[in-house]
Motif scaffolding. Structure first.
Motif, PDB file in Angstrom:
ATOM      1  N   ALA A   1      -8.508  14.509 -25.849  1.00 56.64           N
ATOM      2  CA  ALA A   1      -7.149  14.454 -25.305  1.00 56.64           C
ATOM      3  C   ALA A   1      -6.619  15.848 -24.997  1.00 56.64           C
ATOM      4  CB  ALA A   1      -6.227  13.740 -26.293  1.00 56.64           C
ATOM      5  N   SER A   2      -6.950  16.819 -25.844  1.00 57.73           N
ATOM      6  CA  SER A   2      -6.434  18.175 -25.637  1.00 57.73           C
ATOM      7  C   SER A   2      -7.022  18.816 -24.382  1.00 57.73           C
ATOM      8  CB  SER A   2      -6.724  19.051 -26.862  1.00 57.73           C
ATOM      9  OG  SER A   2      -8.086  19.428 -26.936  1.00 57.73           O
ATOM     10  N   THR A   3      -8.275  18.470 -24.042  1.00 56.60           N
ATOM     11  CA  THR A   3      -8.865  19.039 -22.822  1.00 56.60           C
ATOM     12  C   THR A   3      -8.144  18.516 -21.582  1.00 56.60           C
ATOM     13  OG1 THR A   3     -10.567  17.316 -22.553  1.00 56.60           O
ATOM     14  CG2 THR A   3     -11.121  19.225 -23.939  1.00 56.60           C
ATOM     15  N   LEU A   4      -7.768  17.244 -21.603  1.00 60.73           N
ATOM     16  CA  LEU A   4      -7.021  16.679 -20.472  1.00 60.73           C
ATOM     17  C   LEU A   4      -5.677  17.392 -20.314  1.00 60.73           C
ATOM     18  CD1 LEU A   4      -7.726  12.896 -21.111  1.00 60.73           C
ATOM     19  CD2 LEU A   4      -8.899  14.401 -19.494  1.00 60.73           C
ATOM     20  N   LEU A   5      -5.030  17.645 -21.440  1.00 55.60           N
ATOM     21  CA  LEU A   5      -3.743  18.345 -21.400  1.00 55.60           C
ATOM     22  C   LEU A   5      -3.913  19.769 -20.905  1.00 55.60           C
ATOM     23  CD1 LEU A   5      -0.783  18.919 -22.050  1.00 55.60           C
ATOM     24  CD2 LEU A   5      -1.436  19.160 -24.470  1.00 55.60           C
ATOM     25  N   TRP A   6      -4.852  20.504 -21.475  1.00 61.56           N
ATOM     26  CA  TRP A   6      -5.005  21.918 -21.108  1.00 61.56           C
ATOM     27  C   TRP A   6      -5.334  22.072 -19.639  1.00 61.56           C
ATOM     28  CZ3 TRP A   6      -8.829  25.168 -19.198  1.00 61.56           C
ATOM     29  CH2 TRP A   6      -8.521  26.537 -19.249  1.00 61.56           C
ATOM     30  N   VAL A   7      -6.246  21.252 -19.143  1.00 64.45           N
ATOM     31  CA  VAL A   7      -6.623  21.355 -17.731  1.00 64.45           C
ATOM     32  C   VAL A   7      -5.446  20.973 -16.839  1.00 64.45           C
ATOM     33  CG1 VAL A   7      -8.085  20.368 -15.928  1.00 64.45           C
ATOM     34  CG2 VAL A   7      -9.092  21.075 -18.097  1.00 64.45           C
ATOM     35  N   ALA A   8      -4.702  19.938 -17.210  1.00 66.03           N
ATOM     36  CA  ALA A   8      -3.549  19.529 -16.397  1.00 66.03           C
ATOM     37  C   ALA A   8      -2.503  20.630 -16.332  1.00 66.03           C
ATOM     38  CB  ALA A   8      -2.948  18.249 -16.960  1.00 66.03           C
ATOM     39  N   LEU A   9      -2.192  21.236 -17.468  1.00 67.55           N
ATOM     40  CA  LEU A   9      -1.232  22.342 -17.474  1.00 67.55           C
ATOM     41  C   LEU A   9      -1.753  23.525 -16.665  1.00 67.55           C
ATOM     42  CD1 LEU A   9      -0.167  22.322 -21.247  1.00 67.55           C
ATOM     43  CD2 LEU A   9       1.280  21.685 -19.303  1.00 67.55           C
ATOM     44  N   SER A  10      -3.010  23.862 -16.861  1.00 64.01           N
ATOM     45  CA  SER A  10      -3.592  25.014 -16.153  1.00 64.01           C
ATOM     46  C   SER A  10      -3.586  24.789 -14.646  1.00 64.01           C
ATOM     47  CB  SER A  10      -5.023  25.255 -16.631  1.00 64.01           C
ATOM     48  OG  SER A  10      -5.053  25.570 -17.997  1.00 64.01           O
ATOM     49  N   LEU A  11      -3.980  23.586 -14.226  1.00 63.57           N
ATOM     50  CA  LEU A  11      -4.032  23.305 -12.795  1.00 63.57           C
ATOM     51  C   LEU A  11      -2.641  23.316 -12.182  1.00 63.57           C
ATOM     52  CD1 LEU A  11      -5.597  22.517 -10.286  1.00 63.57           C
ATOM     53  CD2 LEU A  11      -5.498  20.133 -11.033  1.00 63.57           C
ATOM     54  N   GLU A  12      -1.682  22.678 -12.831  1.00 61.03           N
ATOM     55  CA  GLU A  12      -0.331  22.650 -12.275  1.00 61.03           C
ATOM     56  C   GLU A  12       0.226  24.065 -12.144  1.00 61.03           C
ATOM     57  OE1 GLU A  12       4.013  20.563 -13.000  1.00 61.03           O
ATOM     58  OE2 GLU A  12       2.163  19.497 -13.450  1.00 61.03           O
ATOM     59  N   GLU A  13      -0.033  24.909 -13.142  1.00 58.76           N
ATOM     60  CA  GLU A  13       0.505  26.266 -13.080  1.00 58.76           C
ATOM     61  C   GLU A  13      -0.287  27.136 -12.096  1.00 58.76           C
ATOM     62  OE1 GLU A  13       2.888  26.719 -17.236  1.00 58.76           O
ATOM     63  OE2 GLU A  13       0.793  27.392 -17.257  1.00 58.76           O
ATOM     64  N   ARG A  14      -1.569  26.856 -11.904  1.00 52.35           N
ATOM     65  CA  ARG A  14      -2.327  27.571 -10.877  1.00 52.35           C
ATOM     66  C   ARG A  14      -1.769  27.233  -9.493  1.00 52.35           C
ATOM     67  NH1 ARG A  14      -7.765  29.317 -12.055  1.00 52.35           N
ATOM     68  NH2 ARG A  14      -7.979  29.662  -9.809  1.00 52.35           N
ATOM     69  N   LEU A  15      -1.341  25.997  -9.309  1.00 54.79           N
ATOM     70  CA  LEU A  15      -0.855  25.571  -8.008  1.00 54.79           C
ATOM     71  C   LEU A  15       0.575  26.021  -7.745  1.00 54.79           C
ATOM     72  CD1 LEU A  15      -2.269  21.929  -7.948  1.00 54.79           C
ATOM     73  CD2 LEU A  15      -3.119  23.893  -6.643  1.00 54.79           C
ATOM     74  N   TRP A  16       1.469  25.868  -8.735  1.00 53.71           N
ATOM     75  CA  TRP A  16       2.898  26.033  -8.466  1.00 53.71           C
ATOM     76  C   TRP A  16       3.621  26.964  -9.429  1.00 53.71           C
ATOM     77  CZ3 TRP A  16       1.197  20.648  -8.364  1.00 53.71           C
ATOM     78  CH2 TRP A  16       0.889  20.226  -7.055  1.00 53.71           C
ATOM     79  N   GLY A  17       2.893  27.707 -10.224  1.00 51.36           N
ATOM     80  CA  GLY A  17       3.538  28.686 -11.077  1.00 51.36           C
ATOM     81  C   GLY A  17       3.902  28.131 -12.436  1.00 51.36           C
ATOM     82  N   PRO A  18       4.383  28.992 -13.336  1.00 49.69           N
ATOM     83  CA  PRO A  18       4.641  28.598 -14.721  1.00 49.69           C
ATOM     84  C   PRO A  18       5.652  27.464 -14.838  1.00 49.69           C
ATOM     85  CG  PRO A  18       4.679  30.989 -14.496  1.00 49.69           C
ATOM     86  CD  PRO A  18       4.633  30.429 -13.107  1.00 49.69           C
ATOM     87  N   LEU A  19       5.383  26.562 -15.756  1.00 45.81           N
ATOM     88  CA  LEU A  19       6.315  25.492 -16.071  1.00 45.81           C
ATOM     89  C   LEU A  19       7.422  26.024 -16.976  1.00 45.81           C
ATOM     90  CD1 LEU A  19       3.646  22.784 -16.845  1.00 45.81           C
ATOM     91  CD2 LEU A  19       5.381  22.556 -15.056  1.00 45.81           C
ATOM     92  N   ASP A  20       8.614  25.476 -16.824  1.00 45.37           N
ATOM     93  CA  ASP A  20       9.661  25.871 -17.752  1.00 45.37           C
ATOM     94  C   ASP A  20       9.348  25.284 -19.130  1.00 45.37           C
ATOM     95  OD1 ASP A  20      11.547  23.320 -18.300  1.00 45.37           O
ATOM     96  OD2 ASP A  20      10.846  23.266 -16.230  1.00 45.37           O
ATOM     97  N   PRO A  21       9.786  25.941 -20.209  1.00 40.66           N
ATOM     98  CA  PRO A  21       9.397  25.508 -21.564  1.00 40.66           C
ATOM     99  C   PRO A  21       9.751  24.056 -21.870  1.00 40.66           C
ATOM    100  CG  PRO A  21      10.333  27.714 -21.638  1.00 40.66           C
ATOM    101  CD  PRO A  21      10.533  27.219 -20.239  1.00 40.66           C
TER     102      PRO A  21
END
Length: 271
Positions: free
Chosen positions: A109-129
């Motif tokens: 489950a953690s790999t799905l989360l980490w990749v999703a966060l990494s990909l979203e931030e690679r595409l559109w920049g840092p997420l707000d906390p």
């Protein structure tokens, strides 16, 4: 307990089909836990039915994240049934493994989360906390609906990142992991006609999303040119994806939920 706002922020994130670009990286991260690699190498149908196995994983994720209680329960029952025979004793340097291992489920489950966060931030920049914390909490049921204890799941992005950095130091890419990775990312007669055309792009995006030490351990040929091409592709996706109609952007989730709902209704008639 997730709040209503948390749930909405998570769903807004997880409904986007663009996250499937990270599927290869998530699988290779999962295989970097030798317990997972042994179980997959000995019991998985990746070599013979690569898309079937990937679709099964997606159906579980979307059923738990977006389905009602009946749909989620049936998805959990299906996964537990498939997991039942996946177990083996340790021998020498090889670890014992079980698909019901709560820690291994938490890792998946953690790999799905980490990749999703990494990909979203690679595409559109840092997420707000606030959004990042809600997404972290939103992924908790992927493990806790099986055997992983929800109390062991981080409650914030900061907690997750600290846990993740520590966990990366314990990973090991074994020959079994490399063998499954080759089968997954190579042309196969089991792939639908034309699907192999996309494999070079899949391999490049997968390599771009992996932590550098794992990219090297899997043997990816990573050059400055490859990095530039991957960056250009991701930049193009970042520009084009938000312009697509919502029905297209959410199509994988909607199709998966339709399958899950049909299975849930059918299972209900069997009772």
């Amino acid at each position: 307990m997730r709040s209503h706002d948390d749930h909405e922020l998570f769903r807004r994130h997880a409904a986007e089909g663009v996250l499937l670009l990270g599927g290869g990286a998530a699988i290779l991260l999962q295989l970097a836990d030798p317990r997972v690699a042994r179980g997959v190498a000995r019991h998985s149908g990746f070599r013979d039915r690569p898309l079937d196995r990937l679709i099964g994983t997606l159906d579980y994720v979307y059923a738990v994240g977006f389905g009602d209680d009946a749909v989620a329960r049936e998805a959990v029952r299906t996964v537990n049934s498939r997991h039942a025979p996946v177990r083996g004793a340790g021998s020498g340097d090889e670890p014992a493994y079980s698909a019901f291992d709560a820690d291994a489920q938490r890792w998946v489950a953690s790999t799905l989360l980490w990749v999703a966060l990494s990909l979203e931030e690679r595409l559109w920049g840092p997420l707000d906390p606030r959004t990042a914390d809600a997404i972290v909490r939103g992924y908790a049921p992927l493990g806790s609906r099986l055997q992983a204890d929800a109390s062991g799941w981080p409650d914030s992005r900061a907690e997750f990142d600290a846990w993740w950095r520590d966990r990366l130091t314990s990973l090991e890419v074994t020959d079994e992991a490399r063998g499954v990775a080759r089968a997954l990312l190579s042309s196969s007669p089991a792939l639908p006609f034309g699907a192999s055309v996309a494999l070079p792009a899949v391999r490049l995006i997968t390599a771009a999303l992996l932590p550098p030490q794992l990219r090297e351990a899997y043997g990816f040929w990573w050059t400055p040119r490859a990095a530039r091409v991957a960056h250009a592709w991701l930049r193009s996706v970042a520009v084009l994806w938000p312009r697509l109609p919502r029905g297209i952007r959410h199509a994988p989730m909607l199709a998966s939920l339709r399958r899950a709902e049909r299975r849930s209704r059918y299972a209900g008639h069997e009772l």
